[in-house]
Write a protein that holds these residues in place. Structure first.
Motif, PDB file in Angstrom:
ATOM      1  N   LYS A  86      41.987  61.068  53.015  1.00 50.28           N
ATOM      2  CA  LYS A  86      41.544  61.482  51.673  1.00 50.28           C
ATOM      3  C   LYS A  86      42.185  60.619  50.587  1.00 50.28           C
ATOM      4  O   LYS A  86      41.527  60.233  49.613  1.00 50.28           O
ATOM      5  CB  LYS A  86      41.896  62.948  51.443  1.00 50.28           C
ATOM      6  N   ARG A  87      43.474  60.313  50.758  1.00 52.55           N
ATOM      7  CA  ARG A  87      44.146  59.465  49.775  1.00 52.55           C
ATOM      8  C   ARG A  87      43.532  58.073  49.747  1.00 52.55           C
ATOM      9  O   ARG A  87      43.298  57.496  48.671  1.00 52.55           O
ATOM     10  CB  ARG A  87      45.635  59.372  50.121  1.00 52.55           C
ATOM     11  N   GLN A  88      43.251  57.553  50.937  1.00 50.92           N
ATOM     12  CA  GLN A  88      42.663  56.210  51.028  1.00 50.92           C
ATOM     13  C   GLN A  88      41.262  56.204  50.418  1.00 50.92           C
ATOM     14  O   GLN A  88      40.897  55.272  49.689  1.00 50.92           O
ATOM     15  CB  GLN A  88      42.621  55.769  52.495  1.00 50.92           C
ATOM     16  N   GLU A  89      40.473  57.216  50.714  1.00 50.27           N
ATOM     17  CA  GLU A  89      39.123  57.295  50.153  1.00 50.27           C
ATOM     18  C   GLU A  89      39.162  57.431  48.637  1.00 50.27           C
ATOM     19  O   GLU A  89      38.331  56.843  47.915  1.00 50.27           O
ATOM     20  CB  GLU A  89      38.383  58.481  50.769  1.00 50.27           C
ATOM     21  N   LYS A  90      40.133  58.177  48.144  1.00 52.41           N
ATOM     22  CA  LYS A  90      40.273  58.340  46.692  1.00 52.41           C
ATOM     23  C   LYS A  90      40.617  57.016  46.039  1.00 52.41           C
ATOM     24  O   LYS A  90      40.090  56.668  44.962  1.00 52.41           O
ATOM     25  CB  LYS A  90      41.358  59.374  46.402  1.00 52.41           C
ATOM     26  N   GLU A  91      41.470  56.254  46.694  1.00 55.60           N
ATOM     27  CA  GLU A  91      41.838  54.938  46.140  1.00 55.60           C
ATOM     28  C   GLU A  91      40.659  53.977  46.182  1.00 55.60           C
ATOM     29  O   GLU A  91      40.438  53.203  45.231  1.00 55.60           O
ATOM     30  CB  GLU A  91      43.023  54.367  46.916  1.00 55.60           C
ATOM     31  N   ILE A  92      39.882  54.030  47.246  1.00 56.67           N
ATOM     32  CA  ILE A  92      38.691  53.176  47.331  1.00 56.67           C
ATOM     33  C   ILE A  92      37.695  53.552  46.236  1.00 56.67           C
ATOM     34  O   ILE A  92      37.106  52.678  45.575  1.00 56.67           O
ATOM     35  CB  ILE A  92      38.042  53.293  48.731  1.00 56.67           C
ATOM     36  N   ASP A  93      37.509  54.850  46.022  1.00 55.51           N
ATOM     37  CA  ASP A  93      36.608  55.313  44.955  1.00 55.51           C
ATOM     38  C   ASP A  93      37.082  54.820  43.593  1.00 55.51           C
ATOM     39  O   ASP A  93      36.269  54.437  42.729  1.00 55.51           O
ATOM     40  CB  ASP A  93      36.528  56.835  44.956  1.00 55.51           C
ATOM     41  N   ALA A  94      38.401  54.807  43.382  1.00 49.47           N
ATOM     42  CA  ALA A  94      38.945  54.334  42.102  1.00 49.47           C
ATOM     43  C   ALA A  94      38.674  52.847  41.913  1.00 49.47           C
ATOM     44  O   ALA A  94      38.327  52.399  40.805  1.00 49.47           O
ATOM     45  CB  ALA A  94      40.444  54.620  42.041  1.00 49.47           C
ATOM     46  N   VAL A  95      38.826  52.078  42.983  1.00 50.61           N
ATOM     47  CA  VAL A  95      38.541  50.634  42.910  1.00 50.61           C
ATOM     48  C   VAL A  95      37.065  50.401  42.617  1.00 50.61           C
ATOM     49  O   VAL A  95      36.696  49.551  41.786  1.00 50.61           O
ATOM     50  CB  VAL A  95      38.957  49.935  44.224  1.00 50.61           C
ATOM     51  N   ARG A  96      36.206  51.157  43.294  1.00 46.93           N
ATOM     52  CA  ARG A  96      34.770  51.005  43.060  1.00 46.93           C
ATOM     53  C   ARG A  96      34.395  51.393  41.627  1.00 46.93           C
ATOM     54  O   ARG A  96      33.550  50.720  40.992  1.00 46.93           O
ATOM     55  CB  ARG A  96      33.992  51.873  44.047  1.00 46.93           C
ATOM     56  N   ALA A  97      35.013  52.441  41.128  1.00 53.32           N
ATOM     57  CA  ALA A  97      34.729  52.851  39.746  1.00 53.32           C
ATOM     58  C   ALA A  97      35.158  51.772  38.770  1.00 53.32           C
ATOM     59  O   ALA A  97      34.453  51.467  37.773  1.00 53.32           O
ATOM     60  CB  ALA A  97      35.453  54.155  39.438  1.00 53.32           C
ATOM     61  N   ARG A  98      36.335  51.185  39.045  1.00 53.46           N
ATOM     62  CA  ARG A  98      36.802  50.090  38.176  1.00 53.46           C
ATOM     63  C   ARG A  98      35.852  48.890  38.269  1.00 53.46           C
ATOM     64  O   ARG A  98      35.528  48.247  37.249  1.00 53.46           O
ATOM     65  CB  ARG A  98      38.214  49.683  38.629  1.00 53.46           C
ATOM     66  N   GLU A  99      35.371  48.616  39.464  1.00 54.01           N
ATOM     67  CA  GLU A  99      34.425  47.505  39.645  1.00 54.01           C
ATOM     68  C   GLU A  99      33.123  47.780  38.903  1.00 54.01           C
ATOM     69  O   GLU A  99      32.568  46.882  38.228  1.00 54.01           O
ATOM     70  CB  GLU A  99      34.163  47.289  41.133  1.00 54.01           C
ATOM     71  N   ASP A 100      32.628  49.007  38.987  1.00 57.81           N
ATOM     72  CA  ASP A 100      31.393  49.373  38.287  1.00 57.81           C
ATOM     73  C   ASP A 100      31.564  49.232  36.774  1.00 57.81           C
ATOM     74  O   ASP A 100      30.659  48.769  36.069  1.00 57.81           O
ATOM     75  CB  ASP A 100      30.995  50.808  38.629  1.00 57.81           C
ATOM     76  N   ARG A 101      32.724  49.623  36.271  1.00 55.87           N
ATOM     77  CA  ARG A 101      32.969  49.502  34.838  1.00 55.87           C
ATOM     78  C   ARG A 101      32.982  48.038  34.395  1.00 55.87           C
ATOM     79  O   ARG A 101      32.391  47.675  33.374  1.00 55.87           O
ATOM     80  CB  ARG A 101      34.311  50.153  34.492  1.00 55.87           C
ATOM     81  N   ASP A 102      33.663  47.201  35.207  1.00 56.58           N
ATOM     82  CA  ASP A 102      33.721  45.784  34.852  1.00 56.58           C
ATOM     83  C   ASP A 102      32.338  45.143  34.900  1.00 56.58           C
ATOM     84  O   ASP A 102      31.976  44.329  34.032  1.00 56.58           O
ATOM     85  CB  ASP A 102      34.658  45.044  35.812  1.00 56.58           C
ATOM     86  N   ARG A 103      31.547  45.508  35.888  1.00 59.01           N
ATOM     87  CA  ARG A 103      30.206  44.928  35.991  1.00 59.01           C
ATOM     88  C   ARG A 103      29.332  45.401  34.816  1.00 59.01           C
ATOM     89  O   ARG A 103      28.469  44.649  34.340  1.00 59.01           O
ATOM     90  CB  ARG A 103      29.565  45.307  37.313  1.00 59.01           C
ATOM     91  N   ALA A 104      29.572  46.640  34.413  1.00 54.93           N
ATOM     92  CA  ALA A 104      28.821  47.134  33.250  1.00 54.93           C
ATOM     93  C   ALA A 104      29.178  46.337  31.994  1.00 54.93           C
ATOM     94  O   ALA A 104      28.300  46.025  31.150  1.00 54.93           O
ATOM     95  CB  ALA A 104      29.120  48.613  33.035  1.00 54.93           C
ATOM     96  N   LEU A 105      30.441  45.990  31.840  1.00 55.26           N
ATOM     97  CA  LEU A 105      30.873  45.184  30.693  1.00 55.26           C
ATOM     98  C   LEU A 105      30.249  43.785  30.744  1.00 55.26           C
ATOM     99  O   LEU A 105      29.828  43.233  29.730  1.00 55.26           O
ATOM    100  CB  LEU A 105      32.404  45.077  30.667  1.00 55.26           C
ATOM    101  N   LEU A 106      30.206  43.229  31.956  1.00 59.91           N
ATOM    102  CA  LEU A 106      29.589  41.907  32.103  1.00 59.91           C
ATOM    103  C   LEU A 106      28.105  41.952  31.754  1.00 59.91           C
ATOM    104  O   LEU A 106      27.560  41.060  31.085  1.00 59.91           O
ATOM    105  CB  LEU A 106      29.765  41.400  33.541  1.00 59.91           C
ATOM    106  N   ALA A 107      27.458  43.023  32.221  1.00 59.94           N
ATOM    107  CA  ALA A 107      26.021  43.153  31.955  1.00 59.94           C
ATOM    108  C   ALA A 107      25.739  43.388  30.473  1.00 59.94           C
ATOM    109  O   ALA A 107      24.665  43.042  29.960  1.00 59.94           O
ATOM    110  CB  ALA A 107      25.455  44.297  32.790  1.00 59.94           C
ATOM    111  N   ASP A 108      26.727  43.958  29.776  1.00 56.31           N
ATOM    112  CA  ASP A 108      26.534  44.259  28.350  1.00 56.31           C
ATOM    113  C   ASP A 108      26.427  42.981  27.513  1.00 56.31           C
ATOM    114  O   ASP A 108      25.726  42.935  26.495  1.00 56.31           O
ATOM    115  CB  ASP A 108      27.709  45.128  27.861  1.00 56.31           C
ATOM    116  N   GLY A 109      27.146  41.937  27.941  1.00 58.44           N
ATOM    117  CA  GLY A 109      27.071  40.639  27.247  1.00 58.44           C
ATOM    118  C   GLY A 109      27.836  40.576  25.944  1.00 58.44           C
ATOM    119  O   GLY A 109      27.684  39.614  25.179  1.00 58.44           O
TER     120      GLY A 109
END
Length: 245
Positions: free
Chosen positions: A66-89
């Motif tokens: 559960k701890r590992q999955e939570k950390e993976i989810d946090a990394v993915r959320a951070r990645e999604d946020r960064d990609r959203a910023l890139l897409a924003d231009g």
């Protein structure tokens, strides 16, 4: 001490009853099932400890998953946020470079975390198999204990039945003896284990020692209603035609 020869012979019936009661008591204390139960109880404790150990390890691994999955989810959320910023231009050139670098870092981190999660899941699968095996072994040990306990209880029930029957017979018999004779019998039985026995072929039936000539001569000259005892063990020696006098 004097007692009717017929009454003395009845002492042999009492002695037989007491001998069986003694065997019942000995049997009750030395049933093989008692050792089986002790060994089975130890086995159950050992198997239960093994089960607890594997269950604890499994719970620890579940928390790690559960701890590992939570950390993976946090990394993915951070990645999604960064990609959203890139897409924003709307980010500057420097921010763009920083975001791209961070995304590469997040990608590597996610890969590492997923590999670690896979390793944890594999370990968890192995421990789960150990836990299942421990459960089977514990169930076998508990069944062996229950079986030994059932056999012990059956044996004790048989012994209780025999004791109740022989106690009742004894209760009906002791009233036939005069108090002095019964008192002597009980004292000898308490001290030596056997209160009365047949004098057969010049041998005491209690201690199995053959009487010497002087003892035989003395007893032969004793009245039939005189109570005689063994010089070796103190048991009342009941005389019959088998005594060899």
């Amino acid at each position: 001490m004097k007692a009717d020869p017929a009454v003395q012979r009845r002492l042999l019936e009492l002695a037989d009853i007491d001998a069986e009661l003694a065997r019942v008591d000995h049997r009750r204390r030395t049933l093989p099932e008692l050792d089986e139960i002790a060994a089975a109880e130890q086995a159950v404790r050992t198997k239960r400890d093994a089960q607890v150990a594997t269950d604890t390890a499994l719970a620890d691994l579940d928390r790690e998953v559960k701890r590992q999955e939570k950390e993976i989810d946090a990394v993915r959320a951070r990645e999604d946020r960064d990609r959203a910023l890139l897409a924003d231009g709307s980010v500057s050139a420097k921010q763009l470079t920083d975001l791209e670098h961070e995304l590469e870092t997040l990608k590597r981190r996610q890969s590492t975390l997923e590999d670690e999660l896979l390793d944890i899941m594999e370990r968890r699968e192995a421990v789960e198999l150990d836990s299942q095996h421990a459960g089977v072994e514990l169930a076998k040990a508990e069944e062996a204990l229950a079986d030994a306990a059932r056999r012990r209880d059956d044996a004790l029930a048989d012994l209780d039945t025999t004791q109740a029957r022989r106690d009742a017979e004894r209760g009906g018999l002791v009233g036939e003896f005069p108090e002095p004779l019964l008192g002597l019998y009980e004292r000898v039985r308490r001290n030596k284990g056997i209160g009365a026995a047949l004098l057969r072929a010049r041998r005491c039936g209690a201690c199995r020692i053959e009487l010497d000539r002087s003892a035989i001569s003395r007893i032969s000259g004793t009245a039939a209603d005189e109570v005689v005892t063994c010089e070796e063990c103190g048991a009342i020696m009941v005389r019959t035609a088998e005594s060899g006098l």
